[in-house]
Design a protein around this motif. Structure first.
Motif, PDB file in Angstrom:
ATOM      1  N   THR A 292       0.869  -1.171   0.000  1.00  0.00           N
ATOM      2  CA  THR A 292       0.000   0.000   0.000  1.00  0.00           C
ATOM      3  C   THR A 292       0.898   1.210   0.000  1.00  0.00           C
ATOM      4  O   THR A 292       1.893   1.257   0.708  1.00  0.00           O
ATOM      5  N   ASP A 293       0.534   2.233  -0.774  1.00  0.00           N
ATOM      6  CA  ASP A 293       1.432   3.375  -0.899  1.00  0.00           C
ATOM      7  C   ASP A 293       1.491   4.218   0.351  1.00  0.00           C
ATOM      8  O   ASP A 293       2.376   5.038   0.507  1.00  0.00           O
ATOM      9  N   ASP A 294       0.569   4.046   1.285  1.00  0.00           N
ATOM     10  CA  ASP A 294       0.569   4.826   2.513  1.00  0.00           C
ATOM     11  C   ASP A 294       0.803   3.951   3.740  1.00  0.00           C
ATOM     12  O   ASP A 294       0.482   4.332   4.851  1.00  0.00           O
ATOM     13  N   SER A 295       1.330   2.749   3.528  1.00  0.00           N
ATOM     14  CA  SER A 295       1.483   1.819   4.639  1.00  0.00           C
ATOM     15  C   SER A 295       2.531   2.303   5.624  1.00  0.00           C
ATOM     16  O   SER A 295       3.414   3.080   5.315  1.00  0.00           O
ATOM     17  N   SER A 296       2.425   1.811   6.841  1.00  0.00           N
ATOM     18  CA  SER A 296       3.351   2.208   7.894  1.00  0.00           C
ATOM     19  C   SER A 296       3.535   1.041   8.841  1.00  0.00           C
ATOM     20  O   SER A 296       2.654   0.212   9.018  1.00  0.00           O
ATOM     21  N   ASP A 297       4.693   0.973   9.448  1.00  0.00           N
ATOM     22  CA  ASP A 297       4.952  -0.099  10.405  1.00  0.00           C
ATOM     23  C   ASP A 297       4.256   0.150  11.737  1.00  0.00           C
ATOM     24  O   ASP A 297       4.084  -0.757  12.536  1.00  0.00           O
ATOM     25  N   SER A 298       3.866   1.391  12.002  1.00  0.00           N
ATOM     26  CA  SER A 298       3.237   1.715  13.276  1.00  0.00           C
ATOM     27  C   SER A 298       1.788   1.251  13.293  1.00  0.00           C
ATOM     28  O   SER A 298       1.121   1.199  12.261  1.00  0.00           O
ATOM     29  N   GLN A 299       1.287   0.935  14.483  1.00  0.00           N
ATOM     30  CA  GLN A 299      -0.088   0.481  14.628  1.00  0.00           C
ATOM     31  C   GLN A 299      -1.047   1.648  14.401  1.00  0.00           C
ATOM     32  O   GLN A 299      -0.903   2.703  15.014  1.00  0.00           O
ATOM     33  N   PRO A 300      -2.006   1.516  13.501  1.00  0.00           N
ATOM     34  CA  PRO A 300      -2.948   2.612  13.273  1.00  0.00           C
ATOM     35  C   PRO A 300      -3.763   2.918  14.518  1.00  0.00           C
ATOM     36  O   PRO A 300      -4.117   2.019  15.279  1.00  0.00           O
ATOM     37  N   LYS A 301      -4.042   4.201  14.719  1.00  0.00           N
ATOM     38  CA  LYS A 301      -4.802   4.632  15.896  1.00  0.00           C
ATOM     39  C   LYS A 301      -5.978   5.478  15.457  1.00  0.00           C
ATOM     40  O   LYS A 301      -5.960   6.099  14.396  1.00  0.00           O
ATOM     41  N   LEU A 302      -6.990   5.528  16.299  1.00  0.00           N
ATOM     42  CA  LEU A 302      -8.135   6.369  16.029  1.00  0.00           C
ATOM     43  C   LEU A 302      -7.723   7.837  16.095  1.00  0.00           C
ATOM     44  O   LEU A 302      -6.871   8.216  16.897  1.00  0.00           O
ATOM     45  N   ASN A 303      -8.309   8.650  15.251  1.00  0.00           N
ATOM     46  CA  ASN A 303      -8.019  10.077  15.215  1.00  0.00           C
ATOM     47  C   ASN A 303      -9.027  10.825  16.084  1.00  0.00           C
ATOM     48  O   ASN A 303     -10.203  10.941  15.701  1.00  0.00           O
ATOM     49  N   PRO A 304      -8.611  11.335  17.242  1.00  0.00           N
ATOM     50  CA  PRO A 304      -9.564  12.012  18.130  1.00  0.00           C
ATOM     51  C   PRO A 304     -10.102  13.320  17.552  1.00  0.00           C
ATOM     52  O   PRO A 304     -11.121  13.838  18.015  1.00  0.00           O
ATOM     53  N   ASP A 305      -9.429  13.857  16.523  1.00  0.00           N
ATOM     54  CA  ASP A 305      -9.854  15.125  15.925  1.00  0.00           C
ATOM     55  C   ASP A 305     -10.710  14.938  14.673  1.00  0.00           C
ATOM     56  O   ASP A 305     -11.087  15.924  14.024  1.00  0.00           O
ATOM     57  N   ALA A 306     -10.996  13.689  14.321  1.00  0.00           N
ATOM     58  CA  ALA A 306     -11.782  13.418  13.114  1.00  0.00           C
ATOM     59  C   ALA A 306     -13.138  14.102  13.203  1.00  0.00           C
ATOM     60  O   ALA A 306     -13.817  14.044  14.233  1.00  0.00           O
ATOM     61  N   GLY A 307     -13.512  14.770  12.133  1.00  0.00           N
ATOM     62  CA  GLY A 307     -14.792  15.464  12.100  1.00  0.00           C
ATOM     63  C   GLY A 307     -14.700  16.934  12.430  1.00  0.00           C
ATOM     64  O   GLY A 307     -15.710  17.643  12.415  1.00  0.00           O
ATOM     65  N   THR A 308     -13.482  17.423  12.716  1.00  0.00           N
ATOM     66  CA  THR A 308     -13.292  18.834  13.049  1.00  0.00           C
ATOM     67  C   THR A 308     -12.530  19.547  11.934  1.00  0.00           C
ATOM     68  O   THR A 308     -11.800  18.925  11.171  1.00  0.00           O
ATOM     69  N   ARG A 309     -12.694  20.853  11.861  1.00  0.00           N
ATOM     70  CA  ARG A 309     -11.995  21.645  10.847  1.00  0.00           C
ATOM     71  C   ARG A 309     -10.609  22.019  11.388  1.00  0.00           C
ATOM     72  O   ARG A 309     -10.314  23.197  11.654  1.00  0.00           O
ATOM     73  N   THR A 310      -9.787  20.987  11.528  1.00  0.00           N
ATOM     74  CA  THR A 310      -8.438  21.182  12.062  1.00  0.00           C
ATOM     75  C   THR A 310      -7.437  20.439  11.192  1.00  0.00           C
ATOM     76  O   THR A 310      -7.802  19.636  10.341  1.00  0.00           O
ATOM     77  N   GLY A 311      -6.156  20.690  11.437  1.00  0.00           N
ATOM     78  CA  GLY A 311      -5.108  20.035  10.676  1.00  0.00           C
ATOM     79  C   GLY A 311      -4.734  20.831   9.443  1.00  0.00           C
ATOM     80  O   GLY A 311      -5.147  21.979   9.247  1.00  0.00           O
TER      81      GLY A 311
END
Length: 250
Positions: free
Chosen positions: A88-107
């Motif tokens: 996968t072109d965006d794969s990572s060795d780190s364990q994926p985590k939930l994004n606590p900021d999902a749904g907000t106009r941030t980032g």
């Protein structure tokens, strides 16, 4: 003799004469269908003819339904690029985590073709847990065509139904890919990722079987199985391409 050749490699090694794909062996046609990301059944129907013709046009090759050594080499080149690319072109060795900021106009922010500014953690469609950042690798892949933004909205709505039915977080490993990115990761030249019509995904809880069952009855038109029938790359592909339901090994 050419109709008895069972692989593209064999076709090239034999320096076989040009044939119509209609005359290709079922094994040869299956390999071509797999590379073209269409249903693999060894039968040259209308979908196979169109996909093959589109491939030749994209590669500036003449005679839309003829298979010669040059076309065979181009097809194998695509296959080799895919196998060399990361799973996968965006794969990572780190364990994926939930994004606590999902749904907000941030980032990180980016401007869409219509002038609207959207944010990395903002949902593409309100109420559907798919952010612009997930679909564009942190807002670093900016869609420049209004049609692609419309596709993104359609894609999010289809994916939202899958997410709701699956009932557990799903990691997006690849979404929109501009041409340079698609080429770098070994994507096929007519990849649905180019048009913001595709997502690659994996279940955060590891329940691939349940996710596949949900995908099979979903509104995704193209489904790529890279776990059960493919090479166990650890993700599924879903897209909203024009046409009828198509399932292919990835």
């Amino acid at each position: 003799m050419s109709s008895q050749i069972k692989s593209l490699s064999e076709f090239i090694q034999a320096n076989a004469p040009t044939i119509s794909i209609i005359d290709g062996s079922p094994e040869l046609i299956k390999e071509i269908q797999e590379i073209l990301k269409i249903e693999v059944d060894g039968i040259v129907g209308s979908i196979t003819k169109q996909a093959f013709a589109d491939f030749k046009e994209d590669n500036q090759l003449k005679f839309p339904l003829l298979l010669g050594v040059t076309t065979a080499k181009e097809l194998l080149d695509v296959k080799d690029q895919e196998e060399k690319a990361s799973t996968t072109d965006d794969s990572s060795d780190s364990q994926p985590k939930l994004n606590p900021d999902a749904g907000t106009r941030t980032g990180k922010s980016m401007k869409l073709p219509n002038g609207e500014v959207v944010y990395e953690n903002q949902y593409i469609v309100a109420g559907i847990p798919l952010t612009w950042g997930e679909a564009t690798k942190g807002c670093t892949r900016i869609p420049t065509i209004s049609e692609y933004v419309q596709n993104a909205v359609r894609l999010a709505k289809v994916w939202g139904k899958v997410r709701e039915k699956f009932g557990s977080p799903i990691v997006i490993t690849s979404g929109y890919r501009p041409p340079n990115v698609n080429k770098a990761v070994g994507g096929v030249r007519n990849s649905q990722h180019l048009y913001f019509r595709a997502l690659d995904m994996q279940p955060m809880n590891g329940d691939f079987r349940k996710l596949w069952e949900v995908l099979e009855v979903s509104d995704f038109v193209g489904l790529g199985d890279a776990v059960f029938r493919g090479r166990n790359k650890g993700f599924f592909h879903g897209d909203i391409r024009p046409g009828t339901k198509t399932i292919f090994p990835y």
